[in-house]
Design an enzyme around this catalytic site. Structure first.
Site, short mmCIF file in Angstrom:
data_model
loop_
_atom_site.label_atom_id
_atom_site.label_comp_id
_atom_site.label_asym_id
_atom_site.label_seq_id
_atom_site.Cartn_x
_atom_site.Cartn_y
_atom_site.Cartn_z
N LYS A 119 0.89 -1.18 0.00
CA LYS A 119 0.00 0.00 0.00
C LYS A 119 0.92 1.22 0.00
CE LYS A 119 -1.73 3.01 2.04
NZ LYS A 119 -1.47 4.43 1.69
N GLU A 168 9.46 15.68 14.64
CA GLU A 168 9.90 15.61 13.26
C GLU A 168 9.03 16.56 12.43
OE1 GLU A 168 9.21 11.95 10.97
OE2 GLU A 168 11.29 12.14 10.32
N CYS A 217 13.40 10.97 6.55
CA CYS A 217 13.45 10.61 7.97
C CYS A 217 14.86 10.73 8.53
CB CYS A 217 12.89 9.21 8.17
SG CYS A 217 13.65 8.00 7.09
N GLU A 275 9.89 1.42 10.44
CA GLU A 275 10.95 2.40 10.20
C GLU A 275 10.27 3.75 10.30
OE1 GLU A 275 12.74 5.12 8.88
OE2 GLU A 275 12.87 4.29 6.86
P1 ADP Z 1 3.49 10.80 6.37
O1 ADP Z 1 3.34 11.85 7.40
O2 ADP Z 1 4.86 10.57 5.87
O3 ADP Z 1 2.44 10.79 5.31
P2 ADP Z 1 2.26 8.49 7.49
O4 ADP Z 1 2.87 7.66 8.54
O5 ADP Z 1 0.94 9.11 7.77
O6 ADP Z 1 3.38 9.51 7.21
O7 ADP Z 1 2.12 7.70 6.13
C1 ADP Z 1 2.98 6.66 5.72
C2 ADP Z 1 2.17 5.56 5.09
O8 ADP Z 1 1.27 5.07 6.08
C3 ADP Z 1 1.29 6.00 3.93
O9 ADP Z 1 1.25 4.96 2.97
C4 ADP Z 1 -0.06 6.19 4.57
O10 ADP Z 1 -1.13 6.06 3.67
C5 ADP Z 1 -0.05 5.06 5.58
N1 ADP Z 1 -0.97 5.25 6.70
C6 ADP Z 1 -1.47 6.40 7.21
N2 ADP Z 1 -2.32 6.15 8.21
C7 ADP Z 1 -2.38 4.81 8.37
C8 ADP Z 1 -3.06 3.93 9.24
N3 ADP Z 1 -3.87 4.38 10.17
N4 ADP Z 1 -2.87 2.60 9.10
C9 ADP Z 1 -2.02 2.13 8.18
N5 ADP Z 1 -1.34 2.91 7.31
C10 ADP Z 1 -1.51 4.23 7.40
#
Ligand code: ADP
Length: 481
Positions: free
Chosen positions: A177, A383, A286, A252
């Site tokens: 995903k 961050e 990161c 990570e």
């Molecule tokens: P960023 O701030 O870098 O967008 P996120 O951690 O929100 O960081 O996003 C990183 C990945 O995690 C993306 O693919 C995002 O769609 C996914 N993501 C965001 N929220 C969730 C969640 N609740 N469960 C699983 N994956 C998620």
């Protein structure tokens, strides 16, 4: 004042893909949501149980991965251009990331023919039941099963392939995903995987929002492992979601990496290194060094050079020439970064350079250097994921170390010093998964990568990275006639 938004992304069923260099809509794609995740997991499960991938001879699988790397390399320019359009990165930088990815795929391909258990000479001569035996014992390494891979947008293809490669090397099937903000690479990656010879259904890619598709993947009862790269906050949500079937979780997460500049450092190199160590990709990495600590005796000389380097950074869109760094990924992310800047100012931090949105279409923020920060400011703790760095002073090694470790995060750190012993002393004592001495942002597929403290669980890259997709089985056989 700009608020630091904490609102969820929209959940409309449709994902708007916006060009961050211009703010224009590129296209709309469908959010697959939980339904597409269910279907993809089912496909991955079927291919895994059938052995379509892991039962193939190791040398064949290695060749397929090698071919995958070759195809990525052949199309590096095209793939780089797609990621550049999607994220605002310089096309040359995006292409470079693709090339880096190829080496990582080849590195993982190399492990496929070397994954092995051990034959073990036992100490025991009988079981707990007391029945004596003469044992032949060995361990086996086996793929963990169906892996869920969740990746961020800062290096869309790079982040995806860095997870796909070890998952394939271990023999897993997977559902990826990718981040909703930068999904344009997906059709090409699917095409290349198939062309390389990865059987249909082994790697399944589902576009969708984090809170819909991502959450469904993290919680899915038929997924055996989740490998997640993203923010620390989302990482915690993923951990909670994974408890249902206690799937293995590798994380990570974020960083707030310290950069220590000692009085014996080459100031010019340190300032340039530290500047690119934060401003590259507009700070959306990161591993960016976002907290600089400099010895008081060289503070002014260092800051002068740092500001010079920040001023020299050429900013522009991915479609423009002579550009060093691009925009933030989304308007939301830009507002979040501006929110941190405003809040820092309000709390008394001093902007030495930058601090504003750039007046042009797209989501650009000036490279920004702050002084007069205190440890309790969010600016110094969280961050930001933007081109924002703070500079503080220290008086001796002990203080430098204490400041470096004054963080809940521990992904990376840099030390600039010409004193060899000091450099290694610091490297040993700093609580971070990666430490750079007189350099920054160097990563290699052969070196473990991951975080101390709240920067993650487990290690990617190196053999550790492949092991993370393997289970270990112990087999005892009684050879008595
Ligand atoms: P960023 O701030 O870098 O967008 P996120 O951690 O929100 O960081 O996003 C990183 C990945 O995690 C993306 O693919 C995002 O769609 C996914 N993501 C965001 N929220 C969730 C969640 N609740 N469960 C699983 N994956 C998620």
């Amino acid at each position: 004042m700009n608020e630091i938004p904490d609102v969820p992304e929209p959940e409309t069923g449709v994902i708007e893909v916006v060009n961050p260099s211009t703010g224009e809509l590129i296209t709309e794609i469908e959010d697959g949501g939980a339904k597409a995740i269910d279907e993809a997991v089912a496909r991955a499960r079927v291919t895994f149980e059938s052995g379509a991938w892991y039962s193939r001879p190791a040398s064949e699988r290695a060749k397929i991965l090698w071919r995958f790397a070759d195809l990525l390399e052949e199309r590096a320019e095209e793939l780089g251009n797609i990621d550049a359009l999607d994220t605002g990165m310089r096309p040359a930088h995006a292409k470079n990331l693709v090339i880096t990815t190829c080496e990582a795929v080849r590195y993982n391909a190399g492990w496929i023919t070397k994954i092995a258990g051990q034959a073990i000479d036992l100490s025991v001569r009988g079981g707990i039941s007391g029945i004596p035996g003469s044992f032949h014992a060995y361990s086996l390494k086996q793929p963990v099963g169906v892996a869920g891979l969740i990746t961020p947008w800062n290096g869309p293809l790079y982040c995806a392939v860095m997870k796909i490669a070890p998952a394939l090397a271990a023999g897993c099937s997977a559902v990826l995903k990718p981040a909703e903000q930068a999904p344009l690479f997906v059709p090409k990656l699917k095409e290349i995987l198939l062309e390389a010879g990865v059987p249909e259904g082994v790697i399944n890619i589902v576009n969708g929002y984090g809170r819909t598709a991502g959450a469904a993947l993290a919680a899915h009862p038929d997924v055996d492992k989740i490998a997640f790269t993203g923010s620390t906050q989302t990482g915690k949500t993923v951990v909670e979601a994974a408890t249902g079937n206690l799937k293995k979780v590798m994380l990570e997460l974020g960083g707030k990496s310290p950069v220590l500049v000692f009085e014996d450092a080459d100031i010019e190199r340190a300032a340039k290194g530290a500047a690119m160590g934060i401003f590259i990709n507009s700070g959306q990495g990161c591993i960016c060094g976002s907290r600089i600590y400099v010895h008081r005796s060289i503070r002014d000389a260092f800051v002068e050079k740092l500001i010079e380097a920040a001023r020299a950074v050429r900013i522009g869109g991915s479609h423009e020439d002579n550009v060093d760094i691009g925009p933030l990924i989304t308007e939301r992310q830009m507002n979040r970064v501006l929110g941190f800047i405003d809040e820092g100012r309000k709390e008394g931090a001093e902007v030495l350079i930058g601090g504003k949105r750039i007046d042009r279409p797209g989501f650009f923020v000036e490279p920004t250097v702050f002084a007069n920060v205190t440890a309790d400011m969010r600016l110094q703790r969280e961050e930001i994921f933007g081109p924002v760095v703070t500079v503080s002073c220290f008086d001796d090694e002990d203080e430098a170390l204490a400041l470096a470790n004054q963080s809940d995060l521990g992904l990376a750190a840099a030390v600039w010093t010409t004193n060899l012993a000091r450099g290694h002393r610091m490297a040993k004592a700093i609580q971070a998964g990666t430490v750079w001495l007189n350099c920054q942002l160097v990563l290699d597929p052969s070196m473990p990568f991951g975080g101390y403290k709240q920067s993650g669980w487990g290690r990617e890259r190196s053999l550790n990275g492949v092991e993370a997709y393997l289970e270990t089985k112990s087999i005892y056989a009684d050879l008595q006639p």
